[in-house]
Write an enzyme that holds these catalytic residues in place. Structure first.
Site, mmCIF file in Angstrom:
data_model
loop_
_atom_site.group_PDB
_atom_site.id
_atom_site.type_symbol
_atom_site.label_atom_id
_atom_site.label_comp_id
_atom_site.label_asym_id
_atom_site.label_seq_id
_atom_site.Cartn_x
_atom_site.Cartn_y
_atom_site.Cartn_z
ATOM 1 N N ARG A 115 -38.958 -112.964 36.474
ATOM 2 C CA ARG A 115 -39.225 -113.777 37.673
ATOM 3 C C ARG A 115 -40.186 -114.918 37.351
ATOM 4 N NH1 ARG A 115 -41.591 -110.199 41.778
ATOM 5 N NH2 ARG A 115 -42.322 -109.127 39.928
ATOM 6 N N ASN A 119 -37.234 -109.240 43.173
ATOM 7 C CA ASN A 119 -36.666 -107.999 42.646
ATOM 8 C C ASN A 119 -35.844 -107.315 43.725
ATOM 9 O OD1 ASN A 119 -37.662 -108.041 40.027
ATOM 10 N ND2 ASN A 119 -39.485 -106.869 40.519
#
Length: 105
Positions: free
Chosen positions: A34, A52
């Site tokens: 990320r 997520n």
């Protein structure tokens, strides 16, 4: 009046705004994926998020010039990502304009 038009197809491809939603499958959690995605998106001038999801997935939402979104999608599919990307599903839509910056969730 000029015989040439500077707003042809090539220019519109650079300025057309788009929203990319990509679902990245693989070993992409707990490996800096990320953060890496956020860095690439900011380099490209995009706004959005990387979140997520269950089942080892990350959802990436990015808005900005379509060409920049396409470059981010190519980066997500490259071998340069942290972890291991097995598959990237994509969806294109009109931008909503509801994002500022690029956040990790």
């Amino acid at each position: 009046m000029s015989d040439t038009d500077d707003t042809g197809p090539a220019d519109s491809a650079n300025t057309e705004q788009a929203r990319l939603t990509a679902w990245v499958h693989g070993h992409v959690q707990g490996v800096g994926f990320r953060w890496w995605t956020r860095a690439r998106a900011l380099e490209l001038g995009l706004v959005g998020s990387a979140t997520n999801l269950p089942a080892r997935r990350v959802e990436v939402v990015a808005e900005g010039p379509r060409a920049a979104c396409e470059r981010l999608l190519a980066a997500l599919r490259s071998t340069d990502t942290p972890g291991q990307v097995d598959h990237v599903a994509e969806q294109w839509s009109a931008p909503k304009g509801d994002r500022t910056g690029f956040v990790e969730r």
